[in-house]
Design a protein around this motif. Sequence first.
Motif, PDB file in Angstrom:
ATOM      1  N   SER A   1       0.833  -1.209   0.000  1.00  0.00           N
ATOM      2  CA  SER A   1       0.000   0.000   0.000  1.00  0.00           C
ATOM      3  C   SER A   1       0.864   1.255   0.000  1.00  0.00           C
ATOM      4  CB  SER A   1      -0.929   0.008   1.220  1.00  0.00           C
ATOM      5  OG  SER A   1      -1.858  -1.054   1.163  1.00  0.00           O
ATOM      6  N   ILE A   2       1.965   1.217   0.728  1.00  0.00           N
ATOM      7  CA  ILE A   2       2.879   2.364   0.775  1.00  0.00           C
ATOM      8  C   ILE A   2       3.487   2.615  -0.605  1.00  0.00           C
ATOM      9  CG2 ILE A   2       5.083   3.186   1.713  1.00  0.00           C
ATOM     10  CD1 ILE A   2       4.329   1.586   4.296  1.00  0.00           C
ATOM     11  N   LEU A   3       3.909   1.545  -1.270  1.00  0.00           N
ATOM     12  CA  LEU A   3       4.495   1.685  -2.610  1.00  0.00           C
ATOM     13  C   LEU A   3       3.468   2.188  -3.619  1.00  0.00           C
ATOM     14  CD1 LEU A   3       6.691  -1.552  -2.758  1.00  0.00           C
ATOM     15  CD2 LEU A   3       7.449   0.797  -2.350  1.00  0.00           C
TER      16      LEU A   3
ATOM     17  N   LYS B   1       3.966  14.753   9.870  1.00  0.00           N
ATOM     18  CA  LYS B   1       4.478  13.499   9.306  1.00  0.00           C
ATOM     19  C   LYS B   1       5.833  13.707   8.626  1.00  0.00           C
ATOM     20  CE  LYS B   1      -0.193  11.721   8.698  1.00  0.00           C
ATOM     21  NZ  LYS B   1      -0.121  11.000   9.986  1.00  0.00           N
ATOM     22  N   LEU B   2       5.970  14.806   7.910  1.00  0.00           N
ATOM     23  CA  LEU B   2       7.245  15.086   7.247  1.00  0.00           C
ATOM     24  C   LEU B   2       8.363  15.310   8.260  1.00  0.00           C
ATOM     25  CD1 LEU B   2       5.952  17.436   4.403  1.00  0.00           C
ATOM     26  CD2 LEU B   2       7.069  15.219   4.072  1.00  0.00           C
ATOM     27  N   SER B   3       8.019  15.860   9.406  1.00  0.00           N
ATOM     28  CA  SER B   3       9.027  16.093  10.450  1.00  0.00           C
ATOM     29  C   SER B   3       9.595  14.778  10.969  1.00  0.00           C
ATOM     30  CB  SER B   3       8.418  16.895  11.605  1.00  0.00           C
ATOM     31  OG  SER B   3       8.056  18.194  11.177  1.00  0.00           O
ATOM     32  N   LYS B   4       8.760  13.747  11.021  1.00  0.00           N
ATOM     33  CA  LYS B   4       9.247  12.428  11.447  1.00  0.00           C
ATOM     34  C   LYS B   4      10.292  11.909  10.462  1.00  0.00           C
ATOM     35  CE  LYS B   4       5.054  10.946  13.880  1.00  0.00           C
ATOM     36  NZ  LYS B   4       3.963   9.934  13.925  1.00  0.00           N
ATOM     37  N   ALA B   5      10.015  12.074   9.179  1.00  0.00           N
ATOM     38  CA  ALA B   5      10.979  11.635   8.166  1.00  0.00           C
ATOM     39  C   ALA B   5      12.232  12.500   8.204  1.00  0.00           C
ATOM     40  CB  ALA B   5      10.334  11.695   6.785  1.00  0.00           C
TER      41      ALA B   5
ATOM     42  N   GLU C   1      16.304   9.108   6.077  1.00  0.00           N
ATOM     43  CA  GLU C   1      15.318   9.691   5.170  1.00  0.00           C
ATOM     44  C   GLU C   1      15.453  11.204   5.039  1.00  0.00           C
ATOM     45  OE1 GLU C   1      13.580   7.767   3.442  1.00  0.00           O
ATOM     46  OE2 GLU C   1      13.694   5.880   4.532  1.00  0.00           O
ATOM     47  N   LYS C   2      16.339  11.799   5.803  1.00  0.00           N
ATOM     48  CA  LYS C   2      16.433  13.256   5.913  1.00  0.00           C
ATOM     49  C   LYS C   2      16.588  13.953   4.564  1.00  0.00           C
ATOM     50  CE  LYS C   2      18.999  16.765   8.535  1.00  0.00           C
ATOM     51  NZ  LYS C   2      17.960  17.123   9.516  1.00  0.00           N
TER      52      LYS C   2
ATOM     53  N   PHE D   1       9.795   6.421   6.263  1.00  0.00           N
ATOM     54  CA  PHE D   1       9.638   6.553   4.812  1.00  0.00           C
ATOM     55  C   PHE D   1       8.156   6.715   4.474  1.00  0.00           C
ATOM     56  CE2 PHE D   1       8.651   4.392   0.774  1.00  0.00           C
ATOM     57  CZ  PHE D   1       9.339   5.218  -0.103  1.00  0.00           C
ATOM     58  N   ALA D   2       7.320   5.875   5.085  1.00  0.00           N
ATOM     59  CA  ALA D   2       5.878   5.967   4.855  1.00  0.00           C
ATOM     60  C   ALA D   2       5.331   7.305   5.350  1.00  0.00           C
ATOM     61  CB  ALA D   2       5.160   4.816   5.563  1.00  0.00           C
TER      62      ALA D   2
END
Length: 425
Positions: A248-250, A337-341, A347-348, A299-300
Amino acid sequence: MSKNKRSYKKLEAYSSLPSQNSKKIRSTPSIHAPTCDDSTCTGCDVSEIEIVFTTEDGQGEIELSPDKLLQLALEESSKESPQEHGNGVAKRLFDMALEKFDNLLEKEEKEMETKEETVKGKEIETRPKVVTKQTRYQYATCCVAFGIYLPSIEQIRKGIEIFKQIIVEDDCYYDAWIGLGRARISLAKVERETTQQSDSSEEEEEEKEEQESSIRTEQNSYNLAIDALDKGLSILRSKDEDKYMSESILVAKDLKEYALSINHSKFTNYTQKILNQAINYFQNCYELDSKKKLDQNNFAQGIWGGCLYYLAKLKTNQDGNDYERESKLLLNSAIEKLSKAYNDSLEKDRFTEILGQAYILKTTIESDEEQIMEAYDKGLECLKEAYEFFPDNENLREQLVTLGAFNSSDENEDLEEEEEEEEED
């Protein structure tokens, strides 16, 4: 001209091309392909690359299976710029993988016994031989991946036809359903990129009709893709929840990339539909995820946050208080969510720029001055950091100049440094 011959030592997991091979300096580099590292080569700028895999001691050659070659091709292609596609190592690895798949399919056909049935009162009937579904699935996957890489509409369509044949034989083969859906999305994206016409008020009526027909065909292909994906993911969900989430992520990533390829205000609603579908796949995973694995998959989180950001960006261009409120909610969720990545070292670099863009967008929809300044500072910090990761990103550089991150002297100094580096090269 000689062939550009490469020798690679075998790795246990075949996870990447060996790093022992280093590029050797030649006195006449202009007649060599940029990917050539054979010191004995006397010229290969237009010749075919030959790749040889060797044992650890370098004394013997080994054969890799087609699926391993495909894996290497995908890894190598991810390192190439779009301008290099079709001319380097990845292209040769794809060719080798397809050739190996052809040989394997032929071998399996010969090995399979022809089934015969004797029907009373009739002659003996011979059933057609069918190669294993797994091999054909891998072959179709390779065709689609190669088609995306080149790009080649013909290769993607070839993969689609193979997926469809597998599904006819086995309606519950979820890998083929998902492969078919992802291939259709890729086909729609590649067709759009290769046939997209500039929007002009002076277009002939016939051209407009052709364009409208092309749009209908593309959207129909998208609908068929979602039907196939929903079918495959539904079957997979009942069998393997972890794999369901991974797939699902892909799929959501594919949808996000497809949505971004539709760069036209006329198709805003269609683009929002695609992004909403991607977000829906994430939400389905989240509802299923009792162990909260999705929260730990940065990544997700980055892909999900990206979808939310682009959807928020589209909605900020629409009038109305409802759209404004929705944009704020979407954007705040995207930043979270983007902050987690961003905080994940692995993933930075992938998500730093988009986080910065999300903060900059936040400055345009917030009314509180303190929040605006805070978002601006964070956005500028992320964008500058992203530029350090990717100093060749001219669009980002221009944005930073506009935002005042560079003054004229900084910009000139930066240019001088680049010129010095080019002279040294």
